[in-house]
Design a protein around this motif. Structure first.
Motif, short mmCIF file in Angstrom:
data_model
loop_
_atom_site.label_atom_id
_atom_site.label_comp_id
_atom_site.label_asym_id
_atom_site.label_seq_id
_atom_site.Cartn_x
_atom_site.Cartn_y
_atom_site.Cartn_z
N ILE A 5 0.88 -1.17 0.00
CA ILE A 5 0.00 0.00 0.00
C ILE A 5 0.91 1.21 0.00
O ILE A 5 1.74 1.39 0.90
CB ILE A 5 -0.92 0.02 1.23
N PHE A 7 0.17 4.62 -0.01
CA PHE A 7 -0.14 5.72 0.89
C PHE A 7 -1.51 5.51 1.48
O PHE A 7 -2.34 4.81 0.95
CB PHE A 7 -0.08 7.08 0.17
N ALA A 8 -1.74 6.15 2.62
CA ALA A 8 -3.06 6.09 3.25
C ALA A 8 -3.32 7.43 3.91
O ALA A 8 -2.43 8.02 4.51
CB ALA A 8 -3.11 4.98 4.29
N THR A 9 -4.54 7.92 3.77
CA THR A 9 -4.89 9.21 4.33
C THR A 9 -6.19 9.07 5.09
O THR A 9 -7.13 8.45 4.60
CB THR A 9 -5.08 10.25 3.20
N PHE A 94 -8.18 2.65 -6.50
CA PHE A 94 -8.03 3.06 -5.11
C PHE A 94 -9.02 2.31 -4.24
O PHE A 94 -10.17 2.08 -4.63
CB PHE A 94 -8.23 4.57 -4.98
N THR A 105 -10.73 6.24 4.74
CA THR A 105 -9.32 6.03 4.43
C THR A 105 -9.20 5.60 2.98
O THR A 105 -9.92 4.70 2.54
CB THR A 105 -8.70 4.95 5.33
N SER A 107 -6.45 4.41 -0.15
CA SER A 107 -5.10 3.93 -0.42
C SER A 107 -5.03 3.39 -1.84
O SER A 107 -6.05 3.00 -2.43
CB SER A 107 -4.70 2.84 0.58
#
Length: 374
Positions: A5, A7-9, A94, A105, A107
């Protein structure tokens, strides 16, 4: 899943009134989770609608780049209520998870952002190249369509497509100019962390033409809508790769299409736009974007499930159109303006995105249409 993964926000939700007309601006793709929460893409971003009609805007959260405020062009949901979406003209899928308290979230799930290669491989290494459509089957296998332009030289003549396109293109009066570039789609399959390209048992690429929507049936076969001059509903047998016609008369007309009901092999369609298959039901539903209808195929017959908009004569638009409207009531007399997505909840209610009216319409099992959220 044990995959990379990138990135994660984390986002914080914002609750808004269901009467806020800007929240559901041009809703398009729609899914329903196991708790009957609705998720729908809007012009930019994503919105959640709870079963009681409470609307939560997930769009304006996160950073400007990498946040939720994007032009999502696909939305599917798996058996664990994970959402998957793609961007307009994107090359990656995504994954979006939304908690019970509406914290989202996002990713990177598969593909490579801004990478336009078309290659099989792991989720992190595969190239998906200009994703147009996406669907998911009962076993959480994901299918996407990619542009065939990147590998057309490699494919050459090693492919199968619908025979009607080949007959028309090579005929004396083809609907498409002979010099035009075929609008083929390569179908990719994502299973157990790997991306592969759909082929026949003897290695030929499966390339449906002018695909505008796709879903899967209970056997895992792909059901798709063909738009443009094709105007039919087709089926791709996953085990053999054969392509057959479920409903419609492919390439019958170039312009001035007509809509008819009756025997699946004799009817005509205008522009099928999105498709779904209800759970445990031997029927196919799809929207026809130009004439504002929800159409059903069952037992070899095609009929209108919802929509009573007046269809204009060809002189108004040679590609076909109907007069816009916005009216609830009986399904046969309800009016819409730019239908797109379809999704069922557990109670058998059908939710329909109405882009022109910036709303989600609800068709209940009793045959009544209401405006569920706007």
């Amino acid at each position: 899943m044990k995959y990379l993964i990138f990135f994660a926000t984390l986002f914080v939700s914002v609750n808004v009134s269901a009467q806020d007309a800007t929240v559901l601006a041009e809703p398009s793709f729609i899914v329903v989770d196991s708790k009957d929460n609705i998720f729908v893409t809007r012009k930019y971003g994503l919105v959640k609608v709870a079963p009681d009609g409470t609307v939560t805007n997930l769009s304006k959260q996160g950073p400007v780049i990498g946040g939720m405020d994007r032009a999502w062009t696909n939305l599917i949901i798996d058996s664990k209520d994970n959402l998957y979406a793609t961007e307009n003209g994107g090359t990656a899928i995504f994954k979006i998870t939304v908690s019970a308290d509406n914290k989202a979230t996002v990713s990177l799930f598969a593909g490579q952002q801004y990478g336009y290669k078309l290659e099989d491989g792991t989720l992190a290494s595969a190239g998906l190249n200009l994703i147009k459509l996406m669907t998911i089957d009962a076993n959480d296998n994901i299918y996407v369509t990619s542009s065939y332009e990147k590998i057309k030289e490699t494919i050459g003549t090693n492919y199968v497509t619908d025979s009607h396109y080949l007959i028309d293109r090579n005929g004396p009066k083809p609907k498409y100019e002979k010099a035009s570039v075929p609008r083929f789609s390569v179908i990719r399959k994502i299973k157990s962390g790997m991306v592969s390209t759909l082929k026949t048992p003897d290695g030929k690429y499966i390339l449906p033409h002018d695909v505008s929507a796709m879903t899967t049936d209970s056997q895992g076969n792909i059901i798709y809508a063909a738009s443009g001059f094709a105007r039919f509903i087709g089926k791709i047998d996953i085990s053999t790769g054969s392509i057959s016609v479920v409903a419609g008369q492919p390439y019958k007309r170039q312009w001035c299409p007509v809509y008819t009901q009756g025997d699946a092999g004799k009817i005509e369609l205008v522009e099928p736009a999105d498709a779904t298959i209800p759970n445990n039901a031997a029927e196919i539903l799809f929207t026809d974007a130009r004439i504002n209808r929800v159409v059903k195929i069952a037992n070899g017959k095609v009929s209108t499930l919802a929509g009573g908009n007046i269809i204009d004569p060809c002189s108004q638009n040679i590609a076909g159109r109907s007069q816009e409207g916005n009216r609830d009531g009986r399904a046969s007399t309800a009016l819409f303006d730019g239908l797109k997505g379809l999704a069922y909840d557990r109670k058998g209610n059908l939710y329909i995105t109405d882009r022109g009216n910036h709303s989600i319409r609800k068709l209940s099992p009793d045959g009544m249409v209401t405006t569920f959220a706007k």
